[in-house]
Write an enzyme that holds these catalytic residues in place. Structure first.
Site, PDB file in Angstrom:
ATOM      1  N   ASP A 154       0.861  -1.185   0.000  1.00 30.41           N
ATOM      2  CA  ASP A 154       0.000   0.000   0.000  1.00 30.41           C
ATOM      3  C   ASP A 154       0.900   1.238   0.000  1.00 30.41           C
ATOM      4  O   ASP A 154       1.418   1.642   1.046  1.00 30.41           O
ATOM      5  CB  ASP A 154      -0.911   0.014   1.241  1.00 30.41           C
ATOM      6  CG  ASP A 154      -1.984  -1.069   1.170  1.00 30.41           C
ATOM      7  OD1 ASP A 154      -1.765  -2.095   0.483  1.00 30.41           O
ATOM      8  OD2 ASP A 154      -3.029  -0.916   1.832  1.00 30.41           O
ATOM      9  N   LYS A 217      -6.723   3.276  -3.537  1.00 35.04           N
ATOM     10  CA  LYS A 217      -7.162   3.295  -2.142  1.00 35.04           C
ATOM     11  C   LYS A 217      -7.363   4.731  -1.718  1.00 35.04           C
ATOM     12  O   LYS A 217      -6.590   5.607  -2.114  1.00 35.04           O
ATOM     13  CB  LYS A 217      -6.093   2.581  -1.297  1.00 35.04           C
ATOM     14  CG  LYS A 217      -6.304   2.606   0.205  1.00 35.04           C
ATOM     15  CD  LYS A 217      -5.223   1.757   0.903  1.00 35.04           C
ATOM     16  CE  LYS A 217      -5.224   1.986   2.408  1.00 35.04           C
ATOM     17  NZ  LYS A 217      -4.142   1.225   3.086  1.00 35.04           N
ATOM     18  N   LYS A 253     -10.211   0.371  -2.677  1.00 33.98           N
ATOM     19  CA  LYS A 253     -10.183   0.162  -1.229  1.00 33.98           C
ATOM     20  C   LYS A 253     -10.428   1.470  -0.496  1.00 33.98           C
ATOM     21  O   LYS A 253      -9.533   2.308  -0.413  1.00 33.98           O
ATOM     22  CB  LYS A 253      -8.831  -0.430  -0.820  1.00 33.98           C
ATOM     23  CG  LYS A 253      -8.671  -0.608   0.696  1.00 33.98           C
ATOM     24  CD  LYS A 253      -7.328  -1.230   1.056  1.00 33.98           C
ATOM     25  CE  LYS A 253      -7.079  -1.182   2.567  1.00 33.98           C
ATOM     26  NZ  LYS A 253      -5.748  -1.701   2.940  1.00 33.98           N
TER      27      LYS A 253
END
Lengths: 317, 475
Positions: A154, A217, A253
């Site tokens: 991430d 995300k 996400k």
């Protein structure tokens, strides 16, 4: 890796700052009032009985169970991993979560604790959460996390560069991080709370996707506002349109601020009616959260027994 | 697949009587004639109640009750009238769930819309005009503007309670008394409102409600004791009323049909434009006088926009209006359904291409699937006539001037929508459109503070806002 088709579609887009800027600014605008209204309307969907049961199990299987604190320890991470594999020790029918998400130095601990469980290990990287470091440091950190066994990275984008209009720098960092990931999946954190406008969210989404992101995300969880429904709506529209143009599917996400089952179900409705039911799978949609899991478990038990149990009947981690 | 389980709103909250009389002088009274009519739930064809159809004698009685109440009501200080209106507004809020269920049962609209759009607006309208009641001297109509007397008001079936609010709230705030006739297919929320007037202890005769069909309406608007007529409905009936009132001293406002253009320029926020198109024509099954029934889209984005629109229409949920997840409810009556069918058949016959999403239709009740016509020309009936159903006609244009020309090329002029991210183009287009309301990057948004009304055959007079007071004052 981007597919040849995707690469061909955007060949040249990132060849210079001006072509990249022209592309991103050529995307259709987002009207904030309209996007907010659409997200709010979808938030009124009434998900009950069998649909609620299905939604709760789907949401549990989509959770990226997260701890990103300065005070994280191997003990804390091991405990969280146990929870990830078996969220409710009294009920084996509860599915495991999708992944745990930790800092790079704790990846090895998590990998060991989760061996053979099917739960993936995700690591933040690239000088999370601010992203304020050199590219060398960022890629080195990514490689270390992957070497320690992280299946998912991430990363954070350089919001300063994005807001200064230096899209090419952001693009190149994502490309370099993607390369450093090797086989690991790359989730690109846009930190939408700092991008502020929905137009920026749409542009950053496309920028990340053409640079090779496997997931986009919303947030680090360290900035307020974190994930919101309208921001997630704009990102879901982006992955939907990107698939239509390139044939490549990218996941989404939302992370941060999703604490209740009711919230989680709103996100699932948003996915269902925006990107479509094909995205309702942990491969394509994740919920970055920590306290959400116990609320999902509590609601699940309530659905099964008709009664609420107190918070002490659900394990902390 | 993520299937939403049925989530029906409970109808136990409403108490529908088997039969209703007329609300005159603060009392329920029986009509003089025997004429009664059944009102049905258009989603199931189930009979909900039997309603009296008022004849001339009943209308006369109601007008007399209103006339009798006028001196007291008009002489009351504005602040006192405001108290009643605020009280009505609060009762509507308190009973909003019940009223929303009743509206959905009688009208066929989805409970989500009745709950989230109709009822909040109804309450807001009463709150808004309650605020004006003691400030009429500052509304710009002179120091001491006087009410007109008895207002005869006739309302349509598409937003029964909301149209009642649009009519009654400003009339009462200005000091008039009213006789209102709800539409024949949707009388129940109007009759529930009569109960609310009693609950609010409104002085008898200030509000009178007479149910019936066209003859009742005609008796009301032609009654010599009526000083002001307000009508919302079809242009055809509006013309009849204008004709019969010509030469009388009665003041008249008409809010009639529309064939609104929803103009999408190539630089529009496309995802929101799609939502705006959907909300423009499929909101309330398209039973909206200001519906965006003509989509005018710039050719350079037409293919992209239509693809996105069709994809979006595939997610619309048609069915049981009482289900909280329903987006498209039932057509209000068999008569209206027949009219929509007739016009859509003419669309095909005239050469336009018809498309609807795969959409199962319930066995009972009156239903029509969301429908899009492409390849529509200005000369087609579906581009000229008001369909008043979930049917969108799509036309294209090349330049802003052509868009405006096509948008204005209609006998109607109630509303329009413009979609562009460019402010100068938005302002230029809005200034050229001959329509009472122009929505900028939105559609079908209503607010009690904003005046609403038409150009040309869409009627005259304004409802809502400060402008809405004028129709009920001697100015």
């Amino acid at each position: 890796m981007t597919t040849p088709l995707a690469a061909a579609k955007f060949d040249g887009v990132a060849s210079s700052p001006s072509t990249l800027r022209a592309f991103l600014h050529g995307l259709p605008g987002v009207d904030r009032v309209g996007a907010d209204a659409r997200a709010a309307m979808l938030g009124t969907r009434s998900i009950k009985t069998t649909a609620k049961k299905q939604a709760i199990d789907t949401a549990i299987a989509m959770v990226d169970l997260t701890t990103l604190e300065g005070a994280d320890t191997p003990g804390k991470v091991r405990a969280m991993c146990a929870k990830a594999v078996r969220p409710d020790p009294t009920d084996a029918s509860v599915p495991p979560v999708a992944a745990v998400c930790v800092y790079p130095d704790l990846v090895a601990t998590a990998v060991e604790a989760l061996a053979g469980s099917g739960v993936k290990v995700a690591s933040v990287a690239t000088s999370f959460p601010s992203g304020r470091s050199s590219l060398e440091v960022k890629t080195a950190e990514t490689r270390l996390a992957v070497a320690a066994g992280a299946a998912e990275i991430d990363m954070v984008i350089d919001r300063g560069a994005f807001l200064a209009g230096d899209y090419l720098k952001v693009y190149e960092e994502i490309v370099a991080t993607k390369e450093a990931c090797g086989e690991a999946h790359l989730k690109v954190i846009l930190e939408t709370g700092e991008l502020a406008t929905y137009d920026n969210v749409r542009r950053a989404s496309w920028l990340a996707m053409i640079a090779g992101a496997d997931f986009i995300k919303t947030s680090t969880g360290k900035v307020s506002p974190a994930a919101t429904l309208p921001v997630t709506l704009v990102m879901l529209e982006a992955v939907r349109d990107f698939l239509a143009v390139t044939g490549r599917k990218v996941g989404v996400k939302p992370a941060g601020g999703i604490r209740t089952t009711k919230d989680a179900i709103k996100y699932l409705v948003l996915v269902n009616e925006t990107a479509g039911p094909d995205w309702l799978h942990p491969d394509w949609f994740r919920l970055g959260a920590s306290s959400l899991l116990n609320d999902l478990l509590m609601q699940r038990q309530k659905m099964a027994t008709g009664r609420y149990a107190g918070p002490d009947y659900f394990t902390l981690d | 697949m993520f299937e939403y389980a049925p989530a029906p709103e409970s109808r136990d909250i409403v108490d529908i009587r088997p039969s209703y009389g007329l609300f005159i002088g603060g009392e329920w009274v029986d009509p003089q004639g025997e004429d009664r009519h059944k009102t049905v739930n258009p989603a199931t064809e189930e009979v909900l109640a039997e309603v009296a159809w008022a004849g001339e004698a009943d209308v006369d009685r109601a007008v007399q009750a209103a006339t009798k109440a006028f001196p007291v009501w008009s002489a009351m200080p504005g602040a006192e009238r405001a108290k009643y209106l605020f009280r009505i507004a609060r009762i509507i809020q308190e009973r909003s769930r019940e009223l929303a269920v009743l509206e959905t049962l009688d009208n066929g609209k989805p409970i989500r819309e009745a709950r989230d759009v109709d009822l909040p607006l109804v309450a807001a309208h009463f709150f808004y005009y309650a605020g004006w009641a003691d400030k009429l001297a500052y509304a710009g109509f002179g120091e001491n503007p006087r009410p007109l007397g008895v207002a005869g008001q006739v309302i349509p079936w598409n937003f029964p309670l909301l149209m009642l609010a649009w009519k009654i709230a400003p009339a009462l705030a200005c000091g008039n008394t009213v006789v209102l006739k709800p539409a024949e297919t949707t009388p129940l929320t109007g009759l529930a409102f009569a109960e609310i007037c009693r609950q609010a202890e409104l002085p008898p005769g200030v509000v009178n409600i007479v149910t019936g069909a066209g003859e009742t309406g005609a008796a009301l608007v032609n009654h010599p004791g009526v000083d002001k007529v307000a009508f919302t409905g079809s242009t055809e009936v509006g013309r009849l009323i204008a004709r019969s009132l010509a030469g009388t001293s009665k003041k008249l406002t008409l809010e009639l049909g529309g064939k609104a253009a929803n103009i999408v320029f190539e630089d529009a926020p496309l995802d929101q434009a799609v939502e705006g198109i959907v909300n423009g024509i499929f909101f309330n099954q398209g039973h909206v006088c200001c519906a965006g029934s003509r989509l005018l889209v710039q050719e350079s984005v037409a293919a992209e926009l239509l693809e996105a629109l069709k994809r979006r229409l595939g997610t619309l949920r048609l069915g049981d209006p009482m289900d909280k997840n329903t987006d498209i409810g039932a057509i209000n009556s068999a008569e209206q359904l027949a009219r929509i069918r007739e016009l859509t058949e003419s669309g095909e016959a005239e050469g336009a291409e018809r498309w609807s999403p795969a959409c199962p239709i319930p066995d009972r009740g009156y239903w029509f699937p969301p429908t899009v016509f492409t390849g529509v020309a200005q000369s087609h009936r579906i581009a000229r006539e008001e369909i008043f159903g979930p049917v969108l006609s799509v036309l294209t244009f090349r330049t802003p001037a052509e868009a405006v020309e096509k948008a204005n090329n209609t006998p109607y002029g109630l509303s329009a929508g413009v979609w562009t991210e460019k402010g100068s183009l938005m302002l230029w287009t809005a200034s050229k459109l001959r329509a009472g309301v122009v929505w900028s990057n939105t559609f079908n948004r209503f607010d009690p503070t904003s005046p609403f009304g038409g150009y040309k055959e869409s009627g005259y007079g304004r409802e809502g806002g400060r402008h809405g007071l004028e129709a009920y004052l001697a100015v």
